[in-house]
Write a protein that holds these residues in place. Sequence first.
Motif, mmCIF file in Angstrom:
data_model
loop_
_atom_site.group_PDB
_atom_site.id
_atom_site.type_symbol
_atom_site.label_atom_id
_atom_site.label_comp_id
_atom_site.label_asym_id
_atom_site.label_seq_id
_atom_site.Cartn_x
_atom_site.Cartn_y
_atom_site.Cartn_z
ATOM 1 N N PHE A 76 34.909 66.519 19.682
ATOM 2 C CA PHE A 76 35.458 67.866 19.693
ATOM 3 C C PHE A 76 36.982 67.845 19.591
ATOM 4 O O PHE A 76 37.583 68.641 18.853
ATOM 5 C CB PHE A 76 35.010 68.583 20.973
ATOM 6 C CG PHE A 76 35.547 69.978 21.110
ATOM 7 C CD1 PHE A 76 35.073 70.990 20.290
ATOM 8 C CD2 PHE A 76 36.526 70.283 22.035
ATOM 9 C CE1 PHE A 76 35.562 72.283 20.404
ATOM 10 C CE2 PHE A 76 37.023 71.569 22.150
ATOM 11 C CZ PHE A 76 36.540 72.567 21.331
ATOM 12 N N ILE A 77 37.614 66.925 20.298
ATOM 13 C CA ILE A 77 39.076 66.849 20.278
ATOM 14 C C ILE A 77 39.573 66.423 18.912
ATOM 15 O O ILE A 77 40.504 67.019 18.341
ATOM 16 C CB ILE A 77 39.577 65.888 21.369
ATOM 17 C CG1 ILE A 77 39.157 66.401 22.751
ATOM 18 C CG2 ILE A 77 41.085 65.725 21.300
ATOM 19 C CD1 ILE A 77 39.545 65.481 23.891
ATOM 20 N N TYR A 78 38.951 65.388 18.347
ATOM 21 C CA TYR A 78 39.396 64.901 17.034
ATOM 22 C C TYR A 78 39.088 65.916 15.926
ATOM 23 O O TYR A 78 39.824 65.989 14.926
ATOM 24 C CB TYR A 78 38.741 63.562 16.738
ATOM 25 C CG TYR A 78 39.306 62.434 17.564
ATOM 26 C CD1 TYR A 78 40.623 62.018 17.396
ATOM 27 C CD2 TYR A 78 38.527 61.800 18.531
ATOM 28 C CE1 TYR A 78 41.146 60.985 18.159
ATOM 29 C CE2 TYR A 78 39.047 60.771 19.302
ATOM 30 C CZ TYR A 78 40.354 60.375 19.112
ATOM 31 O OH TYR A 78 40.886 59.360 19.880
ATOM 32 N N THR A 79 38.020 66.680 16.091
ATOM 33 C CA THR A 79 37.741 67.743 15.131
ATOM 34 C C THR A 79 38.824 68.812 15.166
ATOM 35 O O THR A 79 39.270 69.314 14.116
ATOM 36 C CB THR A 79 36.374 68.379 15.422
ATOM 37 O OG1 THR A 79 35.360 67.368 15.359
ATOM 38 C CG2 THR A 79 36.056 69.478 14.416
ATOM 39 N N PHE A 80 39.280 69.148 16.375
ATOM 40 C CA PHE A 80 40.366 70.112 16.499
ATOM 41 C C PHE A 80 41.653 69.587 15.866
ATOM 42 O O PHE A 80 42.370 70.343 15.194
ATOM 43 C CB PHE A 80 40.587 70.441 17.985
ATOM 44 C CG PHE A 80 40.149 71.818 18.362
ATOM 45 C CD1 PHE A 80 38.845 72.217 18.108
ATOM 46 C CD2 PHE A 80 41.006 72.718 18.952
ATOM 47 C CE1 PHE A 80 38.418 73.495 18.437
ATOM 48 C CE2 PHE A 80 40.600 73.992 19.284
ATOM 49 C CZ PHE A 80 39.296 74.384 19.028
ATOM 50 N N ILE A 81 41.950 68.311 16.077
ATOM 51 C CA ILE A 81 43.162 67.734 15.476
ATOM 52 C C ILE A 81 43.070 67.761 13.954
ATOM 53 O O ILE A 81 44.022 68.137 13.252
ATOM 54 C CB ILE A 81 43.383 66.295 15.987
ATOM 55 C CG1 ILE A 81 43.698 66.296 17.493
ATOM 56 C CG2 ILE A 81 44.520 65.623 15.216
ATOM 57 C CD1 ILE A 81 43.841 64.918 18.082
ATOM 58 N N GLY A 82 41.909 67.364 13.421
ATOM 59 C CA GLY A 82 41.731 67.384 11.966
ATOM 60 C C GLY A 82 41.825 68.784 11.392
ATOM 61 O O GLY A 82 42.424 68.990 10.329
ATOM 62 N N LEU A 83 41.275 69.773 12.103
ATOM 63 C CA LEU A 83 41.351 71.157 11.629
ATOM 64 C C LEU A 83 42.790 71.657 11.622
ATOM 65 O O LEU A 83 43.228 72.319 10.664
ATOM 66 C CB LEU A 83 40.491 72.049 12.519
ATOM 67 C CG LEU A 83 40.482 73.550 12.185
ATOM 68 C CD1 LEU A 83 39.936 73.787 10.784
ATOM 69 C CD2 LEU A 83 39.661 74.317 13.216
ATOM 70 N N GLY A 84 43.553 71.342 12.659
ATOM 71 C CA GLY A 84 44.955 71.766 12.712
ATOM 72 C C GLY A 84 45.801 71.119 11.621
ATOM 73 O O GLY A 84 46.624 71.791 10.990
ATOM 74 N N PHE B 190 44.722 69.983 8.762
ATOM 75 C CA PHE B 190 44.294 70.553 7.474
ATOM 76 C C PHE B 190 44.920 71.924 7.250
ATOM 77 O O PHE B 190 45.371 72.241 6.139
ATOM 78 C CB PHE B 190 42.774 70.651 7.435
ATOM 79 C CG PHE B 190 42.234 71.281 6.183
ATOM 80 C CD1 PHE B 190 42.211 70.575 4.992
ATOM 81 C CD2 PHE B 190 41.770 72.591 6.195
ATOM 82 C CE1 PHE B 190 41.728 71.147 3.834
ATOM 83 C CE2 PHE B 190 41.283 73.172 5.041
ATOM 84 C CZ PHE B 190 41.262 72.457 3.865
ATOM 85 N N MET B 191 44.981 72.738 8.286
ATOM 86 C CA MET B 191 45.580 74.067 8.141
ATOM 87 C C MET B 191 47.083 73.982 7.876
ATOM 88 O O MET B 191 47.629 74.768 7.098
ATOM 89 C CB MET B 191 45.301 74.901 9.392
ATOM 90 C CG MET B 191 43.841 75.270 9.568
ATOM 91 S SD MET B 191 43.537 76.316 11.019
ATOM 92 C CE MET B 191 44.361 77.823 10.523
ATOM 93 N N CYS B 192 47.755 73.012 8.488
ATOM 94 C CA CYS B 192 49.198 72.842 8.224
ATOM 95 C C CYS B 192 49.443 72.375 6.797
ATOM 96 O O CYS B 192 50.358 72.860 6.121
ATOM 97 C CB CYS B 192 49.798 71.866 9.228
ATOM 98 S SG CYS B 192 49.902 72.503 10.924
#
Length: 224
Positions: A55-63, A65-67
């Motif tokens: 869950f944590i690494y998914t959040f990091i990857g999503l952030g 990607f959005m940047c």
Amino acid sequence: MAGRVVRSCVQTGLKAVNSVLGLAGMAVILYALWMLRAWYRDVADLHYRLPVPWFIYTFIGLGVFMCLLTCSGHIAAETANSHCLSCYMIFVFIIIILEGAITTDVFLNSNWEEDFPDDPSGKFEEFKDFIRSNSEICEWIGLLVAAAQVLSIILGMVLRALGPDRESDYDSDDDPSVPARLPLLRNQSQHGINYSEHTLPQSSDSWSVRISDKTVAKDYYGID
């Protein structure tokens, strides 16, 4: 002139809504880093290895990607390139589809938690509790991000239809500095022609002087 003003307004609007996505991405990265730091602090005293906190690494990857998507959106808005705008809109549309699929699964499926793997860090449960306790604020934030994504696609389509600013290619025709340089080139060419014209009579005069000197010498010394 009017087309240039409209294009500038659309570019500014696209950059503004794209900045909202960038701020959301940075917020996601900061929240994920805070969860990762808390998880490492909790497992520091343990002597066995825990599974990877997906869950944590998914959040990091999503952030991240959005940047990156925000940076590409600014480049596409600045250049108004059709290929860049198309790629940008495709990625934003993919994010909207994923968000819609997850939202539909959460609201329509009562056992939606079983669709996700177990989170060893426990941060997924904390995130759900945070959403439930601040549901109204989270709804407004979600609507703001979704509206920014939809507006970015609409403005991207409008900017792609307008195309890049081609009027700047013809600015040199109206630029007063270009005619100011042309007389200088003409003067240089005229000076070059005048120089050649002035040198030719001098060379012919010197040749005639030499011939007359030789004739005088022959007459004086009697040389045939």
